[in-house]
Design a protein around this motif. Structure first.
Motif, mmCIF file in Angstrom:
data_model
loop_
_atom_site.group_PDB
_atom_site.id
_atom_site.type_symbol
_atom_site.label_atom_id
_atom_site.label_comp_id
_atom_site.label_asym_id
_atom_site.label_seq_id
_atom_site.Cartn_x
_atom_site.Cartn_y
_atom_site.Cartn_z
ATOM 1 N N THR A 90 0.965 -1.124 -0.059
ATOM 2 C CA THR A 90 -0.069 -0.059 0.109
ATOM 3 C C THR A 90 0.737 1.182 0.087
ATOM 4 N N GLU A 91 2.002 1.316 0.463
ATOM 5 C CA GLU A 91 2.960 2.326 0.620
ATOM 6 C C GLU A 91 3.361 2.721 -0.973
ATOM 7 N N GLU A 92 3.634 1.755 -1.512
ATOM 8 C CA GLU A 92 3.909 1.833 -3.193
ATOM 9 C C GLU A 92 2.806 2.327 -4.082
ATOM 10 N N LEU A 93 1.771 1.680 -3.590
ATOM 11 C CA LEU A 93 0.409 2.219 -4.117
ATOM 12 C C LEU A 93 0.092 3.629 -3.996
ATOM 13 N N SER A 94 0.349 4.228 -2.871
ATOM 14 C CA SER A 94 0.134 5.492 -2.293
ATOM 15 C C SER A 94 0.890 6.472 -3.004
ATOM 16 N N LEU A 95 2.304 6.165 -3.295
ATOM 17 C CA LEU A 95 3.333 6.771 -4.079
ATOM 18 C C LEU A 95 2.418 7.054 -5.549
ATOM 19 N N GLU A 96 1.874 6.057 -5.988
ATOM 20 C CA GLU A 96 1.627 6.183 -7.436
ATOM 21 C C GLU A 96 0.263 6.974 -7.798
ATOM 22 N N LEU A 97 -0.516 6.992 -6.585
ATOM 23 C CA LEU A 97 -1.745 8.019 -6.496
ATOM 24 C C LEU A 97 -1.321 9.286 -6.203
ATOM 25 N N ILE A 98 -0.020 9.476 -5.317
ATOM 26 C CA ILE A 98 0.363 11.047 -5.217
ATOM 27 C C ILE A 98 0.960 11.564 -6.497
ATOM 28 N N SER A 99 1.642 10.680 -7.221
ATOM 29 C CA SER A 99 2.297 11.062 -8.461
ATOM 30 C C SER A 99 1.110 11.338 -9.520
ATOM 31 N N PHE A 100 -0.025 10.686 -9.675
ATOM 32 C CA PHE A 100 -1.181 10.975 -10.508
ATOM 33 C C PHE A 100 -1.692 12.120 -10.079
ATOM 34 N N LEU A 101 -2.017 12.437 -8.775
ATOM 35 C CA LEU A 101 -2.650 13.756 -8.231
ATOM 36 C C LEU A 101 -1.723 14.812 -8.635
ATOM 37 N N GLN A 102 -0.613 14.858 -8.297
ATOM 38 C CA GLN A 102 0.279 15.827 -8.554
ATOM 39 C C GLN A 102 0.197 16.345 -10.218
ATOM 40 N N GLN A 103 0.064 15.282 -10.990
ATOM 41 C CA GLN A 103 0.078 15.571 -12.467
ATOM 42 C C GLN A 103 -0.987 16.057 -12.872
ATOM 43 N N ASN A 104 -2.381 15.243 -12.459
ATOM 44 C CA ASN A 104 -3.699 15.582 -12.970
ATOM 45 C C ASN A 104 -4.556 16.641 -12.093
ATOM 46 N N TYR A 105 -4.459 16.588 -10.582
ATOM 47 C CA TYR A 105 -5.326 17.364 -9.983
ATOM 48 C C TYR A 105 -4.411 18.052 -8.999
ATOM 49 N N PRO A 106 -3.657 19.054 -9.543
ATOM 50 C CA PRO A 106 -2.752 19.803 -8.574
ATOM 51 C C PRO A 106 -3.666 20.684 -7.541
ATOM 52 N N LYS A 157 -13.327 11.791 0.082
ATOM 53 C CA LYS A 157 -12.940 12.950 0.916
ATOM 54 C C LYS A 157 -11.652 14.021 0.162
ATOM 55 N N LEU A 158 -11.177 13.260 -0.748
ATOM 56 C CA LEU A 158 -10.423 14.232 -1.752
ATOM 57 C C LEU A 158 -10.977 14.927 -2.837
ATOM 58 N N GLY A 159 -12.316 14.686 -2.830
ATOM 59 C CA GLY A 159 -12.867 15.306 -4.162
ATOM 60 C C GLY A 159 -13.309 14.283 -5.194
ATOM 61 N N ARG A 160 -14.133 14.996 -6.085
ATOM 62 C CA ARG A 160 -14.442 14.140 -7.221
ATOM 63 C C ARG A 160 -13.521 13.771 -8.293
ATOM 64 N N LEU A 161 -12.892 12.651 -8.337
ATOM 65 C CA LEU A 161 -11.564 12.480 -9.175
ATOM 66 C C LEU A 161 -11.725 11.311 -10.258
ATOM 67 N N THR A 162 -11.376 11.265 -11.365
ATOM 68 C CA THR A 162 -11.218 10.414 -12.113
ATOM 69 C C THR A 162 -9.872 10.011 -12.600
ATOM 70 N N LEU A 163 -9.520 8.423 -12.531
ATOM 71 C CA LEU A 163 -8.177 8.039 -12.622
ATOM 72 C C LEU A 163 -7.797 7.744 -13.983
ATOM 73 N N GLU A 164 -8.650 7.496 -15.142
ATOM 74 C CA GLU A 164 -8.448 7.447 -16.390
ATOM 75 C C GLU A 164 -9.435 8.177 -17.056
ATOM 76 N N PHE A 165 -9.121 8.475 -18.591
ATOM 77 C CA PHE A 165 -9.727 9.340 -19.310
ATOM 78 C C PHE A 165 -9.831 8.756 -20.710
ATOM 79 N N PRO A 166 -11.064 9.023 -21.138
ATOM 80 C CA PRO A 166 -11.179 8.441 -22.510
ATOM 81 C C PRO A 166 -10.208 8.827 -23.452
ATOM 82 N N GLU A 167 -9.937 7.757 -24.649
ATOM 83 C CA GLU A 167 -8.907 8.177 -25.528
ATOM 84 C C GLU A 167 -9.724 9.313 -26.612
#
Length: 280
Positions: free
Chosen positions: A202-218, A270-280
């Motif tokens: 879960t620690e590695e998973l949380s780092l992946e999520l942090i990186s995604f949020l930094q890039q897509n939901y600053p 609790k982090l808001g309305r977030l989508t992890l992947e987007f349509p092509e």
């Protein structure tokens, strides 16, 4: 991350689904609106290739509105009927009834021509673990007729549920496919909780999520955890641990607890309305 999980009971569930597919008229496939593509099992496409299809974008309240619209358009263009909903409340079910009748209109007309009256449409409810199938069925039927739980794999057997004179539902256990060809899909499914945390890092998973949020939901992480986002992901996790008092003996930071807080906050909205992947 390298994510794999295919317990023996899923092989059995797939065989059961294969047997039951000939009994039904339409497949109602639930996907998680935050990961609509990753939460679709290609096995269901293969098993139901000659069946009518309805996609439910479930947990839509946790995903970004504009992305829900884009994903609905994406599936509609692929020839599937789409309903967007949060199955924890009753909104959206009247619209679903209309969609079922519309999608199955030819079948209903064919029955009528053959003199078969009042035969309900038989629908199979399918989807991967933890997309909300049991909650969907309970809300749709208006009573607790299917077990619910916030852990994947609660539904172990099959059951028919008569909703009204027009529709019968067949509940099925959630099935994942044997191998994730795209590891990104496996990671996204782990983020939303479709794979048991006990077998994940879960620690590695949380780092992946942090990186995604930094890039897509600053700004999301700063707002929730008062951390500086212009850092490496591991430094942000460290800040979350400090700010939330995640400590082991000797004042050592508990990264595992901080990771669990982050993942729980994401999964619960609790982090808001977030989508992890987007349509092509």
């Amino acid at each position: 991350m390298n994510v794999q999980w295919y317990p023996g009971h899923m092989t059995k569930a797939r065989r059961m689904m294969q047997e039951d597919i000939k009994l039904i008229d339409v497949i109602i496939e639930l996907v998680d609106a935050r990961v609509p593509k990753s939460s679709r099992n290609p096995d269901i496409d293969e098993l139901g290739k000659n069946k009518l299809r309805i996609i439910i974008l479930n947990k839509a309240d946790l995903a970004e509105d504009k992305m829900n619209d884009r994903w609905a358009k994406y599936f509609t263009e692929k020839g599937m009927a789409v309903v967007t909903m949060n199955s924890k409340n009753s909104s959206g079910f009247s619209g679903l009834n209309k969609v079922i009748q519309e999608v199955c209109r030819e079948k209903i007309e064919r029955d009528r021509r053959r003199g078969i009256k009042n035969r309900p449409v038989r629908a199979m409810v399918a989807g991967i673990p933890n997309v909300g199938k049991s909650t969907f069925i309970n809300s749709y039927a208006g009573k607790a007729c299917a077990k619910t739980g916030n852990k994947p794999g609660v539904t172990k057997g099959k059951q028919w549920i008569r909703l009204n004179r027009n529709v019968e539902l067949l509940d099925t256990p959630g099935i994942l496919w044997p191998k994730f060809e795209d590891q990104t899909a496996g990671t996204r499914l782990a983020m939303i909780g479709s794979i048991k945390d006990e077998i994940l890092n879960t620690e590695e998973l949380s780092l992946e999520l942090i990186s995604f949020l930094q890039q897509n939901y600053p700004g999301t992480l700063t707002e929730r955890y008062r951390c500086q986002e212009e850092q490496k992901a591991v430094e942000i996790l460290e800040q979350i641990a400090r700010n939330r008092g995640c400590l082991l003996k000797g004042e050592e930071l508990d990264y595992g607890k901080a990771a669990s807080i982050l993942l729980d906050d994401f999964r619960s909205g609790k982090l808001g309305r977030l989508t992890l992947e987007f349509p092509e």
